[in-house]
Design a protein around this motif. Structure first.
Motif, PDB file in Angstrom:
ATOM      1  N   UNK A 165       0.837  -1.194   0.000  1.00  9.09           N
ATOM      2  CA  UNK A 165       0.000   0.000   0.000  1.00  9.09           C
ATOM      3  C   UNK A 165       0.879   1.254   0.000  1.00  9.09           C
ATOM      4  N   UNK A 166       0.407   2.314  -0.637  1.00  3.75           N
ATOM      5  CA  UNK A 166       1.095   3.601  -0.605  1.00  3.75           C
ATOM      6  C   UNK A 166       0.053   4.709  -0.475  1.00  3.75           C
ATOM      7  N   UNK A 167       0.438   5.792   0.161  1.00  2.00           N
ATOM      8  CA  UNK A 167      -0.501   6.883   0.432  1.00  2.00           C
ATOM      9  C   UNK A 167      -1.839   6.296   0.896  1.00  2.00           C
ATOM     10  N   UNK A 168      -1.761   5.432   1.922  1.00  2.00           N
ATOM     11  CA  UNK A 168      -2.917   4.655   2.385  1.00  2.00           C
ATOM     12  C   UNK A 168      -4.104   5.537   2.752  1.00  2.00           C
ATOM     13  N   UNK A 169      -5.280   5.123   2.279  1.00  2.00           N
ATOM     14  CA  UNK A 169      -6.535   5.816   2.530  1.00  2.00           C
ATOM     15  C   UNK A 169      -7.282   5.124   3.671  1.00  2.00           C
ATOM     16  N   UNK A 170      -8.253   5.811   4.287  1.00  2.00           N
ATOM     17  CA  UNK A 170      -8.990   5.212   5.402  1.00  2.00           C
ATOM     18  C   UNK A 170      -9.640   3.864   5.071  1.00  2.00           C
ATOM     19  N   UNK A 219      -4.894   2.368  -1.903  1.00  2.00           N
ATOM     20  CA  UNK A 219      -3.741   3.231  -2.153  1.00  2.00           C
ATOM     21  C   UNK A 219      -4.192   4.413  -3.003  1.00  2.00           C
ATOM     22  N   UNK A 220      -3.428   5.503  -2.949  1.00  2.00           N
ATOM     23  CA  UNK A 220      -3.771   6.688  -3.736  1.00  2.00           C
ATOM     24  C   UNK A 220      -2.532   7.301  -4.366  1.00  2.00           C
ATOM     25  N   UNK A 221      -2.726   7.890  -5.540  1.00  4.43           N
ATOM     26  CA  UNK A 221      -1.660   8.621  -6.225  1.00  4.43           C
ATOM     27  C   UNK A 221      -2.143  10.050  -6.441  1.00  4.43           C
ATOM     28  N   UNK A 243      -6.257  10.070  -7.128  1.00  5.90           N
ATOM     29  CA  UNK A 243      -6.957   8.893  -7.631  1.00  5.90           C
ATOM     30  C   UNK A 243      -6.659   7.695  -6.739  1.00  5.90           C
ATOM     31  N   UNK A 244      -7.681   6.870  -6.521  1.00 10.33           N
ATOM     32  CA  UNK A 244      -7.453   5.596  -5.840  1.00 10.33           C
ATOM     33  C   UNK A 244      -6.881   4.626  -6.863  1.00 10.33           C
ATOM     34  N   UNK A 245      -5.857   3.905  -6.456  1.00 10.16           N
ATOM     35  CA  UNK A 245      -5.163   2.987  -7.359  1.00 10.16           C
ATOM     36  C   UNK A 245      -5.521   1.551  -6.981  1.00 10.16           C
ATOM     37  N   UNK A 246      -6.207   0.830  -7.868  1.00 11.00           N
ATOM     38  CA  UNK A 246      -6.551  -0.567  -7.564  1.00 11.00           C
ATOM     39  C   UNK A 246      -5.299  -1.419  -7.346  1.00 11.00           C
ATOM     40  N   UNK A 247      -5.372  -2.360  -6.414  1.00  5.16           N
ATOM     41  CA  UNK A 247      -4.238  -3.234  -6.112  1.00  5.16           C
ATOM     42  C   UNK A 247      -3.747  -3.970  -7.355  1.00  5.16           C
ATOM     43  N   UNK A 248      -4.649  -4.357  -8.237  1.00  7.01           N
ATOM     44  CA  UNK A 248      -4.256  -5.087  -9.453  1.00  7.01           C
ATOM     45  C   UNK A 248      -3.265  -4.284 -10.302  1.00  7.01           C
TER      46      UNK A 248
END
Length: 113
Positions: A31-36, A40-42, A75-80
């Motif tokens: 995870x990066x820039x973890x959201x609640x 992850x977010x970019x 933007x939220x980044x899907x794990x895939x």
């Protein structure tokens, strides 16, 4: 016979640039820039105000909607998207009627764990 423009093929215009973004590098599956909610977010800072527009963010072959605040797109980044090592090309896109305005391309590097 009148000349009616062909609107089936939008015109692609590169008109804005990504000035800064993050992350530029991450590890596969982390995870990066973890959201609640655990996602992850970019983020992407561009050279123009995008308020009042809709932005699609191309993360490789995945397209997700961006959230806009002035010249900042998140933007939220899907794990895939970042589950395997590799390079993820990123392009932001505004669709306005028959015109598509794109940013230049940047890359997120995904390292192996």
């Amino acid at each position: 016979m009148c000349d009616i423009p062909d609107v089936s093929s939008p015109e692609v215009i590169v008109k804005f640039h990504i000035e800064a973004y993050g992350p530029q590098r991450t590890r596969a599956g982390e995870s990066f820039n973890a959201q609640p909610d655990g996602s992850s977010a970019a983020w992407f800072r561009v050279d123009k105000d995008l308020s009042g527009t809709e932005v699609k963010v191309h993360l490789g072959s995945t397209v997700v909607p961006g959230d806009i605040s002035g010249n900042l797109v998140t933007v939220k980044v899907p794990l895939a998207v970042h589950s395997k090592p590799g390079l993820i090309p990123v392009v932001l896109e505004i669709v306005d009627g028959v015109n598509i305005t794109k940013s230049d391309s940047v890359t997120i590097t995904v390292d192996s764990q």
